[in-house]
Design an enzyme around this catalytic site. Structure first.
Site, PDB file in Angstrom:
ATOM      1  N   HIS A  14      22.179  -9.230 -18.837  1.00  0.00           N
ATOM      2  CA  HIS A  14      21.378  -8.494 -19.820  1.00  0.00           C
ATOM      3  C   HIS A  14      19.883  -8.616 -19.511  1.00  0.00           C
ATOM      4  O   HIS A  14      19.174  -7.611 -19.405  1.00  0.00           O
ATOM      5  CB  HIS A  14      21.686  -9.022 -21.224  1.00  0.00           C
ATOM      6  CG  HIS A  14      20.894  -8.382 -22.319  1.00  0.00           C
ATOM      7  ND1 HIS A  14      21.392  -7.357 -23.091  1.00  0.00           N
ATOM      8  CD2 HIS A  14      19.640  -8.614 -22.774  1.00  0.00           C
ATOM      9  CE1 HIS A  14      20.471  -6.972 -23.965  1.00  0.00           C
ATOM     10  NE2 HIS A  14      19.398  -7.736 -23.804  1.00  0.00           N
ATOM     11  N   GLU A  15      19.413  -9.842 -19.360  1.00  0.00           N
ATOM     12  CA  GLU A  15      17.977 -10.043 -19.119  1.00  0.00           C
ATOM     13  C   GLU A  15      17.578  -9.450 -17.772  1.00  0.00           C
ATOM     14  O   GLU A  15      16.513  -8.844 -17.641  1.00  0.00           O
ATOM     15  CB  GLU A  15      17.601 -11.525 -19.187  1.00  0.00           C
ATOM     16  CG  GLU A  15      18.017 -12.248 -20.468  1.00  0.00           C
ATOM     17  CD  GLU A  15      17.648 -11.535 -21.755  1.00  0.00           C
ATOM     18  OE1 GLU A  15      16.650 -10.800 -21.763  1.00  0.00           O
ATOM     19  OE2 GLU A  15      18.375 -11.710 -22.760  1.00  0.00           O
ATOM     20  N   ALA A  41      17.752 -15.285 -25.000  1.00  0.00           N
ATOM     21  CA  ALA A  41      16.963 -15.306 -23.781  1.00  0.00           C
ATOM     22  C   ALA A  41      15.937 -14.191 -23.825  1.00  0.00           C
ATOM     23  O   ALA A  41      15.995 -13.328 -24.698  1.00  0.00           O
ATOM     24  CB  ALA A  41      17.860 -15.124 -22.564  1.00  0.00           C
ATOM     25  N   MET A  42      14.999 -14.220 -22.862  1.00  0.00           N
ATOM     26  CA  MET A  42      13.902 -13.259 -22.882  1.00  0.00           C
ATOM     27  C   MET A  42      13.585 -12.764 -21.472  1.00  0.00           C
ATOM     28  O   MET A  42      13.455 -13.547 -20.539  1.00  0.00           O
ATOM     29  CB  MET A  42      12.675 -13.936 -23.526  1.00  0.00           C
ATOM     30  CG  MET A  42      11.463 -13.059 -23.602  1.00  0.00           C
ATOM     31  SD  MET A  42      11.770 -11.596 -24.658  1.00  0.00           S
ATOM     32  CE  MET A  42      10.688 -10.427 -23.856  1.00  0.00           C
ATOM     33  N   ASN A  96      11.046 -11.626 -19.732  1.00  0.00           N
ATOM     34  CA  ASN A  96       9.698 -11.591 -19.158  1.00  0.00           C
ATOM     35  C   ASN A  96       9.750 -11.210 -17.675  1.00  0.00           C
ATOM     36  O   ASN A  96      10.585 -11.710 -16.938  1.00  0.00           O
ATOM     37  CB  ASN A  96       9.045 -12.965 -19.276  1.00  0.00           C
ATOM     38  CG  ASN A  96       9.269 -13.578 -20.626  1.00  0.00           C
ATOM     39  OD1 ASN A  96       8.868 -13.011 -21.629  1.00  0.00           O
ATOM     40  ND2 ASN A  96       9.954 -14.710 -20.671  1.00  0.00           N
TER      41      ASN A  96
HETATM   42  N1  TRP Z   1      14.280  -9.166 -25.800  1.00  0.00           N
HETATM   43  C1  TRP Z   1      15.194 -10.276 -25.942  1.00  0.00           C
HETATM   44  C2  TRP Z   1      16.546  -9.766 -25.506  1.00  0.00           C
HETATM   45  O1  TRP Z   1      16.910  -9.749 -24.433  1.00  0.00           O
HETATM   46  C3  TRP Z   1      15.341 -10.801 -27.309  1.00  0.00           C
HETATM   47  C4  TRP Z   1      14.184 -11.340 -28.044  1.00  0.00           C
HETATM   48  C5  TRP Z   1      13.379 -10.703 -28.892  1.00  0.00           C
HETATM   49  C6  TRP Z   1      13.831 -12.668 -28.178  1.00  0.00           C
HETATM   50  N2  TRP Z   1      12.539 -11.542 -29.535  1.00  0.00           N
HETATM   51  C7  TRP Z   1      12.807 -12.766 -29.127  1.00  0.00           C
HETATM   52  C8  TRP Z   1      14.277 -13.813 -27.574  1.00  0.00           C
HETATM   53  C9  TRP Z   1      12.285 -13.977 -29.510  1.00  0.00           C
HETATM   54  C10 TRP Z   1      13.747 -15.005 -27.946  1.00  0.00           C
HETATM   55  C11 TRP Z   1      12.759 -15.107 -28.917  1.00  0.00           C
HETATM   56  O2  TRP Z   1      17.297  -9.222 -26.160  1.00  0.00           O
HETATM   57 ZN    ZN Z   2      17.633  -7.475 -24.705  1.00  0.00          ZN
END
Ligand code: TRP
Ligand code: ZN
Length: 851
Positions: free
Chosen positions: A292-293, A257-258, A260
């Protein structure tokens, strides 16, 4: 590949950008093959250095670009757009551009792409440059206003909604952020709504957006989100800062997940949950990832990273935060054991091979290759050690100061540590070495007992890792307790702080010689080597008050037994079998804990253990010994298994700690029982199960016993329309295939009509399972090596990120015999020799080979 594309980037070379960005306006005219992106960016020259305007941009078709409305000379390459300082105003100016991109052709799932007809973005780490020209680096923070145009019912971006109409919507994010946190989503989606009132009384609208048909799988995630929001207020004093928080589920996604800003995008497997389709492990993971996100909103977004070398600043800390959240929601002891299991399986494995790197790497070629177990999991362990050393109260003081001092900034590990030094008055310069020194420290311990005084002497050393031959002693917090001969604790947990290569600690005034319980709660990410006979281990397994060490003693007994079976064809000792049986039938113990004690070390873990002891692991022998031990355990416990199985039925499914613990025990018991009853109990449960945990668990028990062909077919028939459940179907068959059929099973599945290379979850289901089937992957024939390399080469053309990540399956090649080594090397060479192999995969394969 051009030289520029494979350039190594060094932490020591960091310099500030020539220009900062004040604000950004983006307009998206969405079309699958030809999306237009219009940008208007206000740049402010960086007084520190002046210089050319340097913007990143890849795979963009430039239509127009102007500075303050005028055309100026610019150099445009495959990777950059550059305007000479002499052609720029030496004061704030507006850069405008229009570019065209083709989201439908984007199979790398980075930048703007399409998944099942919906548009979505993934910009971390360096994907924004595939959307428009921009200084795509995390230290450039700006406010964003986004207008999305397209004939879609749902048009989302970061921040708060400003205005919308037929076929358009505008969003504004008031919080300055780096481009990697940008997100845009458009499509025909439905939402599951909720709301949360923050501690200062602000109402926040919450939404989980999903494809039609998935609406009934959102309730659990919504509750997890609310729990996470409340937890961060209570535990860290952190409140949410926008009017709205959106989550979107996407089927095609490279990772979990991400985060944003205000618009988290999730792999659908990490958010969609229901009793019928998700296992207890899925529920637990979903709860953890949603938290986490969400937690990134403060640790990552409000305070971000100065450069990508600081990745652990946000990831290690955020993992630590989600781990504590899960512990509070469920059970700290069980969660800690699970954390250690993953740390050892993934991070220790990485740290002991050619891909070892510091938690803060000093250089990289492709940053996507550094979203690793070391950065995440060892990064989290460092935070845990820091907290143990300074204490809970000082930890909270340090965090408060960090948030207060750095809100709105892009900072470094040094800034994080300085906040703790200032809040506690402690010198953390030695401790800081955990960020720069790679490798897992080995800690040996010896004991001396004289006249009521126990002396524990520890020695530490860290083996060399790539690029780091010499290692220094680390600061190691060692939590110990002492258990008297009658089984009572005579010293409760005390933290020893080791800083030297060798150090002794004494405990005086003891009446009788106690047994030391060492590295309680796994207080440091080290390998503890300690001479201890089976009887002492069994004593601590029975009496230790620290749940982690109690579990650890059972695990070490199992491991010793297995190693003995592998190397000397020994049989399991009756004392050992009795000790496990006693734990299993001890009703005062949490069922989840009992299930964990019954879990045997993995084949991969045994291979590494043998290798560390100077032996060459034979995968087939390891497999056979583990199977023999499973049968011995089943026979030895045959009288209690049926009762345990019946006792832990959960009439009403609830995916909480209590219910999932009972099911975990029930299913571990079933897996042994299936070796005795020809699959009768498992078949009955499979037919009757009203939840995926038991449906999958009973099927796995059958497969692990070489049964289950009909059930596998029934499973496919029942679930063929459900992508996430079908991933389980693909995965199980390969994971539980016998060593000599694993590769053929995987190969056949790639020809199944529902197999596709374009969906990372599906690819991982088959090939992740193949590489985790240790004896199957390392089968003599070399067929699995060949199949994996062949498929990675094909995937690389579509999706370099996932290919590179999965190529790490080969990282353990040096453990094995010369024939296997030669076979793996040949596959790695074959990959490197492939025309147009991506930078991502090239870097990984080169490092694995030791280049
Ligand atoms: N930052 C995201 C996390 O919570 C992880 C992440 C980094 C990511 N690069 C990505 C998710 C590319 C999906 C695609 O840890
Ligand atoms: Zn993270």
């Amino acid at each position: 590949m051009s030289d520029a594309a494979s350039e190594t980037i060094y932490l020591k070379d960091y310099t500030e950008p020539h220009h900062w960005v004040r604000d950004v306006h983006l307009t998206f005219r969405l079309a699958p093959k030809a999306t237009r992106v219009l940008s208007r960016i206000t740049f402010v020259p960086n007084a520190e250095n002046g210089g050319d305007l340097i913007l990143n941009g890849e795979e963009l078709t430039l239509i127009t670009a102007t500075v303050d409305g005028a055309i100026v000379p610019m150099e445009v390459s495959d990777t950059h757009l550059r305007i000479k300082s002499a052609d720029l105003p030496q004061k704030p100016f507006t850069f405008e551009a229009e570019v065209e991109i083709a989201p439908e052709d984007n199979t790398a799932l980075e930048g703007l792409y399409m998944s099942n007809g919906m548009y979505c973005t993934q910009c971390e780490a360096e994907g924004f440059r595939k959307i428009t020209y921009y200084p795509d680096r995390p230290d450039v923070m700006a406010t964003f206003t986004v207008r999305a145009e397209g004939d879609y019912p749902v048009l989302l971006s970061n921040g708060n909604p400003v205005a919308s109409g037929d076929g358009w919507a505008e969003w504004h994010d008031p919080w300055p952020k780096p481009a990697y946190l940008f997100a845009l989503v458009a499509g025909d989606l439905v939402n599951h709504a909720g709301s949360f009132t923050t501690k200062s009384g602000k109402d926040v609208e919450l939404n989980i957006y999903v494809r039609k048909g998935d609406e009934d799988k959102c309730a659990f995630g919504m509750q997890a989100l609310k729990d996470a929001m409340a937890w961060d207020e209570k535990t860290y004093g952190r409140e949410y800062d926008l009017d709205i928080f959106n989550i979107v589920a996407v089927d095609d996604f490279n990772m979990g997940a991400m985060e944003n800003k205000g618009l988290n995008v999730f792999n659908s497997s990490c958010v969609l949950a229901s009793q019928a389709t998700s296992t207890d492990a899925n529920f637990e993971r979903i709860e953890g990832i949603i938290a986490h996100e969400y937690f990134h909103n403060w640790t990552g977004n409000r305070i971000t990273c100065r450069d990508w070398f600081q990745l652990c600043l946000k990831e290690g800390l955020t993992v630590y935060r989600d781990q504590m959240f899960s512990g509070d929601m469920r059970s700290h002891p069980v969660k800690r054991i699970e954390e250690v299991l993953t740390l050892r399986a993934r991070q220790f494995r990485e740290d002991n091979g050619p891909l070892a790197h510091p938690v803060r790497p000093a250089s990289f070629v492709e940053i996507n290759n550094f979203y690793t177990a070391t950065v995440y999991e060892k990064g989290a362990e460092i935070i845990g050690m820091l907290r143990r050393l300074v204490g809970d109260e000082a930890y909270r003081k340090g965090c408060d100061l960090y948030f207060e001092r750095h809100d709105g900034q892009a900072v470094t590990i040094e800034d994080w540590l300085k906040a703790f030094e200032d809040a506690t008055g402690r010198d953390l310069s030695h401790f800081a070495q955990w960020y720069s020194q790679a490798g897992t420290p080995r800690l040996t311990m010896s004991e001396e007992w004289t006249d009521g005084t126990l002396t524990l002497t520890f020695a530490q050393s860290t083996p060399p890792t790539p690029g780091q031959d010499e290692k220094n002693p680390q600061v190691i917090p060692i939590a110990v307790g002492l258990i008297g001969p009658n089984g009572d604790e005579v010293l409760p947990t005390t933290v020893l702080e080791m800083t030297e290569a060798e150090q002794s600690f004494t405990f005086e005034g003891l009446g009788a010689r106690p047994v030391a319980s060492v590295l309680r709660d796994f207080s440091a990410p080290v390998i503890l080597q300690r001479d201890m006979d089976a009887a002492t281990r069994a004593f601590l397994l029975a009496h230790d008050t620290d749940p982690f060490q109690k579990w650890e003693m059972g695990r070490m007994l199992s491991k010793d037994t297995l190693i003995n079976m592998i190397t000397s064809s020994g049989t399991p000792a009756a004392d050992y079998l009795d000790a496990l049986k006693t734990v299993l039938s001890d009703e005062s113990l949490d069922p989840a804990f009992r299930a964990l004690v019954l879990g045997l070390p993995s084949q991969d873990d045994l291979a590494q253990t043998l290798f560390d002891a100077g032996q060459t692991p034979d995968p087939q022998k390891i497999y056979e010994a583990r199977e023999a031990l499973r049968r011995a355990l089943a026979r030895h416990m045959s009288d209690i298994l049926p009762t345990l199985f019946r006792q832990h039925e959960t009439p009403q499914f609830k995916p909480d700690a209590d219910g999932s613990g009972k099911r975990a025990l029930r299913l571990s018991v079933l897996s042994l029982l299936t070796l005795l009853d020809d699959g009768e109990a498992a078949r009955t449960l499979f037919a009757a199960a009203d939840n995926m945990t038991e449906q999958e668990g009973s099927l796995q028990a059958l497969l692990a016993a070489g049964l289950g062909t009909d059930e596998l077919q029934a499973f496919e028939k029942q679930w063929k329309e459900d992508r996430l459940v079908m991933d389980k179907w693909f995965m199980m068959q390969v994971a539980f295939a016998a060593p000599d059929t694993a590769a053929a099973t995987a190969e056949a599945l790639t020809r199944h009509p529902a197999f596709t290379m374009k969906n990372p979850n599906r690819f991982r289901a088959v090939f992740g399972a193949l590489t985790s089937n240790h004896a199957g992957f390392h089968h003599d024939s070399g067929a699995a090596y060949d199949l994996l390399a062949k498929n990675l080469i094909s995937l690389d053309k579509l999706n370099p990120q996932t290919t590179a990540r999965m190529s790490a399956a080969f990282e353990t090649w040096r453990r094995y015999d010369s024939v296997r080594q030669a076979k793996i090397r040949a596959q790695l060479d074959r990959m490197l020799a492939t025309d147009g192999l991506s930078r991502d995969t090239t870097e990984m394969v080169t490092r694995i080979l030791g280049g």
